[in-house]
Write an enzyme that holds these catalytic residues in place. Structure first.
Site, PDB file in Angstrom:
ATOM      1  N   CYS A 300     -14.189   1.421  -5.025  1.00 14.37           N
ATOM      2  CA  CYS A 300     -14.471   0.352  -4.058  1.00 14.37           C
ATOM      3  C   CYS A 300     -15.659  -0.535  -4.418  1.00 14.37           C
ATOM      4  O   CYS A 300     -15.507  -1.729  -4.647  1.00 14.37           O
ATOM      5  CB  CYS A 300     -14.707   0.973  -2.679  1.00 14.37           C
ATOM      6  SG  CYS A 300     -13.254   1.820  -2.058  1.00 14.37           S
TER       7      CYS A 300
HETATM    8  N1  LIG Z   1     -10.996   5.752  -2.486  1.00 15.38           N
HETATM    9  C1  LIG Z   1     -11.768   5.253  -1.538  1.00 15.38           C
HETATM   10  O1  LIG Z   1     -12.870   5.740  -1.295  1.00 15.38           O
HETATM   11  C2  LIG Z   1     -11.290   4.092  -0.690  1.00 15.38           C
HETATM   12  C3  LIG Z   1     -11.895   3.878   0.550  1.00 15.38           C
HETATM   13  C4  LIG Z   1     -11.488   2.826   1.336  1.00 15.38           C
HETATM   14  C5  LIG Z   1     -10.483   1.975   0.852  1.00 15.38           C
HETATM   15  N2  LIG Z   1      -9.926   2.175  -0.365  1.00 15.38           N
HETATM   16  C6  LIG Z   1      -8.861   1.271  -0.808  1.00 15.38           C
HETATM   17  O2  LIG Z   1      -7.619   1.921  -0.617  1.00 15.38           O
HETATM   18  C7  LIG Z   1      -6.705   1.572  -1.654  1.00 15.38           C
HETATM   19  C8  LIG Z   1      -6.201   2.823  -2.332  1.00 15.38           C
HETATM   20  O3  LIG Z   1      -7.292   3.496  -2.949  1.00 15.38           O
HETATM   21  P1  LIG Z   1      -7.199   5.012  -3.370  1.00 15.38           P
HETATM   22  O4  LIG Z   1      -8.582   5.419  -3.785  1.00 15.38           O
HETATM   23  O5  LIG Z   1      -6.501   5.811  -2.329  1.00 15.38           O
HETATM   24  O6  LIG Z   1      -6.241   4.900  -4.649  1.00 15.38           O
HETATM   25  P2  LIG Z   1      -5.884   6.057  -5.667  1.00 15.38           P
HETATM   26  O7  LIG Z   1      -6.467   5.688  -7.003  1.00 15.38           O
HETATM   27  O8  LIG Z   1      -6.242   7.394  -5.125  1.00 15.38           O
HETATM   28  O9  LIG Z   1      -4.314   5.938  -5.811  1.00 15.38           O
HETATM   29  C9  LIG Z   1      -3.689   6.584  -6.882  1.00 15.38           C
HETATM   30  C10 LIG Z   1      -2.273   6.917  -6.492  1.00 15.38           C
HETATM   31  O10 LIG Z   1      -1.523   5.710  -6.388  1.00 15.38           O
HETATM   32  C11 LIG Z   1      -0.194   6.020  -6.786  1.00 15.38           C
HETATM   33  N3  LIG Z   1       0.546   4.771  -6.980  1.00 15.38           N
HETATM   34  C12 LIG Z   1       0.289   3.807  -7.872  1.00 15.38           C
HETATM   35  N4  LIG Z   1       1.185   2.806  -7.720  1.00 15.38           N
HETATM   36  C13 LIG Z   1       2.016   3.151  -6.714  1.00 15.38           C
HETATM   37  C14 LIG Z   1       3.142   2.534  -6.102  1.00 15.38           C
HETATM   38  N5  LIG Z   1       3.579   1.324  -6.493  1.00 15.38           N
HETATM   39  N6  LIG Z   1       3.761   3.176  -5.113  1.00 15.38           N
HETATM   40  C15 LIG Z   1       3.312   4.383  -4.694  1.00 15.38           C
HETATM   41  N7  LIG Z   1       2.255   5.019  -5.221  1.00 15.38           N
HETATM   42  C16 LIG Z   1       1.612   4.409  -6.230  1.00 15.38           C
HETATM   43  C17 LIG Z   1      -0.455   6.857  -8.018  1.00 15.38           C
HETATM   44  O11 LIG Z   1       0.676   7.574  -8.425  1.00 15.38           O
HETATM   45  C18 LIG Z   1      -1.566   7.787  -7.514  1.00 15.38           C
HETATM   46  O12 LIG Z   1      -1.025   8.907  -6.848  1.00 15.38           O
HETATM   47  C19 LIG Z   1      -7.474   0.631  -2.572  1.00 15.38           C
HETATM   48  O13 LIG Z   1      -7.209  -0.691  -2.212  1.00 15.38           O
HETATM   49  C20 LIG Z   1      -8.915   0.955  -2.290  1.00 15.38           C
HETATM   50  O14 LIG Z   1      -9.777  -0.144  -2.552  1.00 15.38           O
HETATM   51  C21 LIG Z   1     -10.287   3.246  -1.146  1.00 15.38           C
END
Ligand SMILES: NC(=O)c1ccc[n+]([C@@H]2O[C@H](COP(=O)([O-])OP(=O)(O)OC[C@H]3O[C@@H](n4cnc5c(N)ncnc54)[C@H](O)[C@@H]3O)[C@@H](O)[C@H]2O)c1
Length: 463
Positions: A300
């Site tokens: 983030c």
């Molecule tokens: N991680 C954090 O602390 C956090 C906090 C708040 C908001 N966010 C936001 O939330 C969103 C997701 O972040 P995250 O950390 O959960 O991501 P992440 O890196 O944990 O997501 C990885 C997962 O996404 C899957 N993936 C990739 N493409 C896909 C698709 N087309 N369909 C289904 N699954 C798919 C992968 O297989 C993997 O399991 C981002 O926009 C991020 O900025 C993240």
């Protein structure tokens, strides 16, 4: 194995048949879906079971909704169905129990979206090498959902993204499939604000901001989240919700940069930065403490501001705070290496050939997350200077630095005493910092983990 047509195998608080239209004769689609949300019988699909999507899916399932967790990674899907979560925010036993009760299933089968009343998109939003947004994951997930659109659906985007994504990218995709906004199709943005590994604030404890494209979209999205979180804040539209999330993360990034620059200034003045911050933080209003470190990490803070800066550039405006904060934070790994080189130099040693032990490589304490970790940059620069590097991290068994794979070493008294310099890059709670200060000949502490332990020891250098 991935499960096919998952919603047919899943049970909610009330039973509904697959493909049952959300709108009965005489009901509006909003009223029909509203009833299913209120009674937690709406079938929910969460696209992406990452750090954000999995805890959200589990919270919805816990509330009683039948939930399908969609992901493209079959290995991850199989692990989740076996009750093995990858994030500390989800308990494996609870996941297994929800799966057993038929309230949660993970799958790679996107055709299950046809049976969903609610589709929530939580896919990653990284930056490209050029630092422009990589919106391809959002586009792929939205296209998959739009291709299976069924009248009566509520679609919510949670991924952090540039202002305008919901209306400019998602809405046209669904409209081109015949979806009539506010009548048989509802679209909203609601940013996820989870802090992975934070025990005090879980999904249910963090207020949810909701901005629908129409008032009906906002009402339905707010009704969904009211079933699982303490507070829902409805705003006037998706752009406000998209910008609120970006403002939160820009605020954090800018304030970390200020703390980092403050650390540089305090060093020149011979003052302990932490002491200054702690003194300032005694003011009961108008001040929020942020601390210096080796740089920002995670999915983030170093990434999201780039989404806003990019959008503003398209609007002919340079986001100056974002640019400056990025510049300061990205210079921190080199500053840490300089501190180490200077400290070794004062002991008639050079970085070249020095045995350096890094404590912690994950981007923050208590997690295994290596995404954008500044530790990798510090270690790469140390290697380029000829240092002999090793690391200990109870969460991260191996890392790749400059193409070379390193295995974690166990933190022993011997590796503390034989290192020329120990650099604390992540302040994991598992490390015994008193022991580190006692045994290591030189400590560079980038997290102030030795605060209150070291005293005025001249072999301990803090930011
Ligand atoms: N991680 C954090 O602390 C956090 C906090 C708040 C908001 N966010 C936001 O939330 C969103 C997701 O972040 P995250 O950390 O959960 O991501 P992440 O890196 O944990 O997501 C990885 C997962 O996404 C899957 N993936 C990739 N493409 C896909 C698709 N087309 N369909 C289904 N699954 C798919 C992968 O297989 C993997 O399991 C981002 O926009 C991020 O900025 C993240």
């Amino acid at each position: 194995m991935a499960t096919s047509a998952p919603h047919q195998h899943i049970v909610g608080k009330g039973r509904r048949r697959s493909h049952q239209p959300a709108a009965e004769p005489g009901h509006t689609a909003e009223a029909a879906l509203g009833e299913h949300l209120y009674t937690q019988t709406a079938r929910v699909s969460v696209i992406c079971q990452g750090y954000v999507g999995l805890p959200l899916a589990v919270e919805l399932a816990r509330a009683g909704f039948p939930v399908v967790g969609l992901d493209v990674d079959l290995t991850r899907v199989d692990a989740l169905n076996a009750g093995r979560p990858h994030t500390p925010d989800v308990d494996g036993r609870e996941l297994a129990a929800l799966r057993q009760a038929g309230r949660y299933v993970a799958t790679t089968d996107f055709d299950s979206l046809v049976d969903s009343d609610v589709v929530i998109i939580c896919v990653p939003t990284p930056l490209q090498k050029s630092k422009d947004p990589d919106i391809s994951y959002v586009a792929a997930a939205a296209e998959a959902a739009a291709a299976r659109f069924r009248p009566g659906q509520l679609v919510i985007l949670e991924s952090t993204t540039y202002p305008g994504t919901t209306e400019e990218l998602l809405l046209p995709l669904f409209a081109s499939r015949g979806a009539v906004l506010g009548e048989d199709f509802f679209l909203a943005f609601s940013p996820e604000r989870i802090d992975p590994g934070n025990r005090a604030f879980k999904v249910r404890d963090i207020p949810k901001i909701v901005g629908g494209v129409t008032p009906a979209c906002t009402r339905l999205a707010a009704l969904l989240y009211r079933q699982i979180v303490v507070q829902v804040i409805a705003v006037s539209g998706p752009k406000v919700a998209e910008l609120a999330k970006l403002y939160e993360n820009v605020f954090r990034n800018v304030n970390i940069a200020l703390a980092n620059e403050f650390a540089l200034m305090c060093r020149r003045l011979g003052v302990n930065t932490r002491e200054v911050i702690e003194a300032a933080a005694t003011k009961p209003f108008g001040f929020l403490p942020f601390y210096p470190g080796p740089g920002t990490g995670g999915h983030c803070i170093p990434v999201d501001p780039g989404y806003l800066a990019w959008k503003m550039r398209l609007n002919g405006y340079e986001a100056r705070f974002i640019r400056l904060a990025d510049e300061i934070n990205r210079a921190m790994p080199a500053y840490v290496v300089d501190l180490m080189a200077g400290a070794l130099n004062r002991r008639r040693r050079s970085l070249n050939g020095a045995r350096i032990l890094a404590l912690g490589v994950a981007y923050k304490r208590g997690v295994a997350d290596m995404r954008e970790s500044p530790a990798l940059e510090v270690l790469a620069q140390l290697r380029q200077c000829g240092a002999d590097i090793s690391y200990a991290d109870p969460y991260v068994p191996s890392i790749t630095v400059d193409g070379v794979v390193l295995q974690a070493t166990k933190l022993t008294d011997e590796c503390l005493t034989t290192a020329d310099c120990v650099v604390i890059l992540t302040d994991h709670p598992e490390f015994d910092y008193a022991r580190v200060v006692e045994l290591a000949p030189l400590v560079v502490d980038t997290r102030n983990a030795t605060w209150g332990i070291a005293g005025p020891a001249d072999h301990v250098i803090t930011l």
